[in-house]
Design a protein around this motif. Structure first.
Motif, PDB file in Angstrom:
ATOM      1  N   SER A 159      43.679  36.956  28.976  1.00 22.26           N
ATOM      2  CA  SER A 159      44.227  35.644  28.650  1.00 22.26           C
ATOM      3  C   SER A 159      43.079  34.648  28.552  1.00 22.26           C
ATOM      4  CB  SER A 159      45.231  35.198  29.717  1.00 22.26           C
ATOM      5  OG  SER A 159      44.605  35.099  30.983  1.00 22.26           O
ATOM      6  N   ASP A 160      43.280  33.571  27.809  1.00 21.85           N
ATOM      7  CA  ASP A 160      42.185  32.639  27.560  1.00 21.85           C
ATOM      8  C   ASP A 160      41.741  31.874  28.797  1.00 21.85           C
ATOM      9  OD1 ASP A 160      44.406  31.009  27.757  1.00 21.85           O
ATOM     10  OD2 ASP A 160      44.303  30.265  25.695  1.00 21.85           O
ATOM     11  N   ASN A 161      42.509  31.966  29.884  1.00 17.20           N
ATOM     12  CA  ASN A 161      42.104  31.313  31.132  1.00 17.20           C
ATOM     13  C   ASN A 161      41.446  32.288  32.100  1.00 17.20           C
ATOM     14  OD1 ASN A 161      44.442  32.781  31.850  1.00 17.20           O
ATOM     15  ND2 ASN A 161      44.900  31.351  33.523  1.00 17.20           N
ATOM     16  N   ALA A 162      41.189  33.509  31.673  1.00 17.47           N
ATOM     17  CA  ALA A 162      40.620  34.514  32.562  1.00 17.47           C
ATOM     18  C   ALA A 162      39.181  34.166  32.938  1.00 17.47           C
ATOM     19  CB  ALA A 162      40.678  35.894  31.914  1.00 17.47           C
ATOM     20  N   LYS A 163      38.818  34.515  34.162  1.00 18.96           N
ATOM     21  CA  LYS A 163      37.445  34.384  34.650  1.00 18.96           C
ATOM     22  C   LYS A 163      37.046  35.739  35.218  1.00 18.96           C
ATOM     23  CE  LYS A 163      37.034  29.894  33.967  1.00 18.96           C
ATOM     24  NZ  LYS A 163      36.065  29.336  32.993  1.00 18.96           N
ATOM     25  N   LEU A 164      35.895  36.251  34.769  1.00 16.88           N
ATOM     26  CA  LEU A 164      35.493  37.592  35.134  1.00 16.88           C
ATOM     27  C   LEU A 164      34.109  37.573  35.771  1.00 16.88           C
ATOM     28  CD1 LEU A 164      36.807  37.519  32.000  1.00 16.88           C
ATOM     29  CD2 LEU A 164      36.933  39.953  32.450  1.00 16.88           C
ATOM     30  N   GLY A 165      33.921  38.425  36.779  1.00 15.95           N
ATOM     31  CA  GLY A 165      32.610  38.466  37.416  1.00 15.95           C
ATOM     32  C   GLY A 165      32.542  39.504  38.514  1.00 15.95           C
ATOM     33  N   LEU A 166      31.311  39.786  38.923  1.00 19.00           N
ATOM     34  CA  LEU A 166      31.050  40.711  40.032  1.00 19.00           C
ATOM     35  C   LEU A 166      30.220  39.957  41.072  1.00 19.00           C
ATOM     36  CD1 LEU A 166      30.144  43.975  38.046  1.00 19.00           C
ATOM     37  CD2 LEU A 166      32.293  43.470  39.231  1.00 19.00           C
ATOM     38  N   SER A 189      33.621  33.255  31.208  1.00 15.43           N
ATOM     39  CA  SER A 189      34.922  32.965  30.595  1.00 15.43           C
ATOM     40  C   SER A 189      35.421  34.169  29.817  1.00 15.43           C
ATOM     41  CB  SER A 189      34.806  31.770  29.656  1.00 15.43           C
ATOM     42  OG  SER A 189      33.998  32.123  28.529  1.00 15.43           O
ATOM     43  N   ALA A 190      36.690  34.141  29.476  1.00 17.81           N
ATOM     44  CA  ALA A 190      37.265  35.199  28.659  1.00 17.81           C
ATOM     45  C   ALA A 190      36.570  35.267  27.303  1.00 17.81           C
ATOM     46  CB  ALA A 190      38.759  34.957  28.474  1.00 17.81           C
ATOM     47  N   PRO A 223      46.647  56.702  27.686  1.00 15.34           N
ATOM     48  CA  PRO A 223      45.848  55.488  27.498  1.00 15.34           C
ATOM     49  C   PRO A 223      46.280  54.367  28.450  1.00 15.34           C
ATOM     50  CG  PRO A 223      46.463  56.419  25.385  1.00 15.34           C
ATOM     51  CD  PRO A 223      47.229  57.192  26.424  1.00 15.34           C
ATOM     52  N   VAL A 224      45.284  53.673  29.003  1.00 14.66           N
ATOM     53  CA  VAL A 224      45.541  52.598  29.967  1.00 14.66           C
ATOM     54  C   VAL A 224      44.952  51.296  29.431  1.00 14.66           C
ATOM     55  CG1 VAL A 224      45.324  51.818  32.347  1.00 14.66           C
ATOM     56  CG2 VAL A 224      45.330  54.287  31.844  1.00 14.66           C
ATOM     57  N   ILE A 225      45.795  50.270  29.336  1.00 18.40           N
ATOM     58  CA  ILE A 225      45.348  48.932  28.937  1.00 18.40           C
ATOM     59  C   ILE A 225      45.463  47.993  30.131  1.00 18.40           C
ATOM     60  CG2 ILE A 225      45.959  46.886  27.588  1.00 18.40           C
ATOM     61  CD1 ILE A 225      46.536  48.539  25.244  1.00 18.40           C
ATOM     62  N   ALA A 226      44.406  47.228  30.363  1.00 20.27           N
ATOM     63  CA  ALA A 226      44.446  46.181  31.380  1.00 20.27           C
ATOM     64  C   ALA A 226      44.789  44.860  30.706  1.00 20.27           C
ATOM     65  CB  ALA A 226      43.104  46.068  32.082  1.00 20.27           C
ATOM     66  N   ALA A 227      45.827  44.195  31.204  1.00 23.81           N
ATOM     67  CA  ALA A 227      46.180  42.847  30.755  1.00 23.81           C
ATOM     68  C   ALA A 227      45.680  41.886  31.823  1.00 23.81           C
ATOM     69  CB  ALA A 227      47.686  42.721  30.555  1.00 23.81           C
ATOM     70  N   ILE A 228      44.584  41.188  31.519  1.00 23.54           N
ATOM     71  CA  ILE A 228      43.846  40.413  32.518  1.00 23.54           C
ATOM     72  C   ILE A 228      44.280  38.961  32.477  1.00 23.54           C
ATOM     73  CG2 ILE A 228      41.557  39.748  33.331  1.00 23.54           C
ATOM     74  CD1 ILE A 228      40.474  42.186  31.734  1.00 23.54           C
ATOM     75  N   ASN A 229      44.997  38.554  33.492  1.00 23.35           N
ATOM     76  CA  ASN A 229      45.482  37.184  33.605  1.00 23.35           C
ATOM     77  C   ASN A 229      44.760  36.483  34.753  1.00 23.35           C
ATOM     78  OD1 ASN A 229      46.882  39.315  34.917  1.00 23.35           O
ATOM     79  ND2 ASN A 229      48.350  37.863  35.768  1.00 23.35           N
ATOM     80  N   GLY A 230      44.012  35.439  34.457  1.00 16.99           N
ATOM     81  CA  GLY A 230      43.336  34.716  35.525  1.00 16.99           C
ATOM     82  C   GLY A 230      42.093  35.437  36.017  1.00 16.99           C
ATOM     83  N   ALA A 237      45.780  35.361  38.885  1.00 12.61           N
ATOM     84  CA  ALA A 237      44.806  36.446  39.031  1.00 12.61           C
ATOM     85  C   ALA A 237      45.347  37.775  38.542  1.00 12.61           C
ATOM     86  CB  ALA A 237      44.376  36.577  40.497  1.00 12.61           C
ATOM     87  N   PHE A 238      44.474  38.522  37.887  1.00  7.93           N
ATOM     88  CA  PHE A 238      44.680  39.954  37.655  1.00  7.93           C
ATOM     89  C   PHE A 238      44.468  40.636  39.000  1.00  7.93           C
ATOM     90  CE2 PHE A 238      42.466  44.009  36.630  1.00  7.93           C
ATOM     91  CZ  PHE A 238      43.523  44.675  36.030  1.00  7.93           C
ATOM     92  N   VAL A 239      43.251  40.645  39.460  1.00  8.60           N
ATOM     93  CA  VAL A 239      42.889  41.019  40.827  1.00  8.60           C
ATOM     94  C   VAL A 239      41.643  40.223  41.170  1.00  8.60           C
ATOM     95  CG1 VAL A 239      42.006  42.842  42.341  1.00  8.60           C
ATOM     96  CG2 VAL A 239      43.861  43.352  40.736  1.00  8.60           C
ATOM     97  N   ALA A 240      41.713  39.426  42.222  1.00 12.00           N
ATOM     98  CA  ALA A 240      40.603  38.533  42.559  1.00 12.00           C
ATOM     99  C   ALA A 240      39.554  39.194  43.437  1.00 12.00           C
ATOM    100  CB  ALA A 240      41.128  37.270  43.224  1.00 12.00           C
ATOM    101  N   GLY A 241      39.651  40.507  43.628  1.00  9.85           N
ATOM    102  CA  GLY A 241      38.645  41.218  44.408  1.00  9.85           C
ATOM    103  C   GLY A 241      39.282  42.140  45.421  1.00  9.85           C
ATOM    104  N   ALA A 242      38.451  42.643  46.309  1.00  5.68           N
ATOM    105  CA  ALA A 242      38.929  43.512  47.381  1.00  5.68           C
ATOM    106  C   ALA A 242      39.271  42.664  48.601  1.00  5.68           C
ATOM    107  CB  ALA A 242      37.869  44.542  47.745  1.00  5.68           C
ATOM    108  N   ASP A 243      40.109  43.204  49.457  1.00 10.93           N
ATOM    109  CA  ASP A 243      40.497  42.512  50.685  1.00 10.93           C
ATOM    110  C   ASP A 243      39.378  42.704  51.710  1.00 10.93           C
ATOM    111  OD1 ASP A 243      41.714  41.526  52.987  1.00 10.93           O
ATOM    112  OD2 ASP A 243      43.692  42.169  52.355  1.00 10.93           O
ATOM    113  N   ILE A 244      38.489  41.719  51.788  1.00 18.58           N
ATOM    114  CA  ILE A 244      37.270  41.826  52.592  1.00 18.58           C
ATOM    115  C   ILE A 244      37.577  42.050  54.071  1.00 18.58           C
ATOM    116  CG2 ILE A 244      35.179  40.582  53.308  1.00 18.58           C
ATOM    117  CD1 ILE A 244      35.394  39.087  50.584  1.00 18.58           C
TER     118      ILE A 244
END
Length: 260
Positions: free
Chosen positions: A126-133, A170-171, A100-107, A61-68
């Motif tokens: 990364s090619d295995n990244a999953k993104l969503g809200l 998907s990425a 400048p800020v770059i996000a490297a999104i893993n997972g 994971a890059f960040v899998a969300g907020a700590d609910i």
């Protein structure tokens, strides 16, 4: 500040900020947000920092969300304050960063994680990244700028669909719709981000900061983007970097910028 939830390292004028909660899929909690706010703010006045690379620890994971668990019991006013503080101290601060800020999104980059990535200026996945809200599955909506930045990046219709359905994409799909700039194999993720940052580091720092302000102004209903561009363009003429850049061009040599 001594960081407990982040790994922060300055290397070759790039500030590496890694959210280091892999056992929690790098979920955002109050401590992470406080430390992120400090790290980004400190970078703004550090002349050694030319750019920032933001990523998450581990391959899942890059960040899998907020700590609910931290806000599940919040009431109306506490919820508003949570969003307001996040906007002002972290997400808007990243978007307005003069470095400048770059996000490297893993997972996984979900919820607040995708919002964090969208606040960055450039996104490499990364090619295995999953993104969503997925916030509507919790009875919420994105509260850290997601409703605004997603629509800015992919358009209103796709933003509605992603937020309404809460589906992950998907990425490759994210790249197709303009949500991320590049997709690479996971083993090449940091190298690709560094490749872009190496180019950025060679450019005039004050001009980069002016570009950030001008581009952001175009999406600010309270600002006049064209007037901001005029003002920032003019400001560049009052810098040593402008003199160095134009002189180097005329002398057919590589410019050496100092950020002055």
């Amino acid at each position: 500040m001594t960081y407990q939830q982040l790994l922060v390292e300055l290397k070759n004028n790039i500030l590496y900020i890694t959210i280091n909660r892999p056992n929690k899929l790098n979920a955002l909690n109050k401590e992470v947000l406080t430390e992120l706010a400090h790290a980004v703010d400190s970078a703004q006045t550090d002349r050694e920092v030319r750019a920032i690379l933001l990523t998450g620890a581990g391959e899942k994971a890059f960040v899998a969300g907020a700590d609910i668990s931290e806000f599940q019991s919040y009431n109306l006013e506490e919820g508003k304050q949570l969003a307001k503080d996040g906007h002002n101290q972290v997400f808007n601060a990243i978007e307005k960063s003069n470095k400048p800020v770059i996000a490297a999104i893993n997972g996984f980059a979900l919820g607040g994680g995708l919002e964090l990535a969208m606040a960055c200026h450039i996104r490499v996945a990364s090619d295995n990244a999953k993104l969503g809200l997925p916030e509507v599955t919790l009875g919420l909506i994105p509260g850290y700028g997601g409703t605004q930045r997603l629509a800015q990046l992919v358009g209103k219709g796709l933003a509605f669909e992603m937020i309404f359905t809460a589906d992950m994409i998907s990425a490759e799909k994210a790249h197709q719709i303009g949500l991320v700039n590049h997709v690479v194999p996971q083993s090449d993720l940091l190298a690709k981000a560094e490749e872009i940052l190496e180019k950025i580091k060679q450019r005039a720092p004050l001009a980069l900061a002016s570009a950030v302000r001008a581009i952001n102004a175009g999406f600010d209903p309270k600002a006049d983007g064209y007037q901001t561009e005029i003002d920032e363009f003019g400001n560049c003429f009052d810098t040593k970097d402008f003199k160095e850049g134009t002189t180097a061009f005329l002398e057919k040599r590589k410019a050496s910028f100092t950020g002055q």
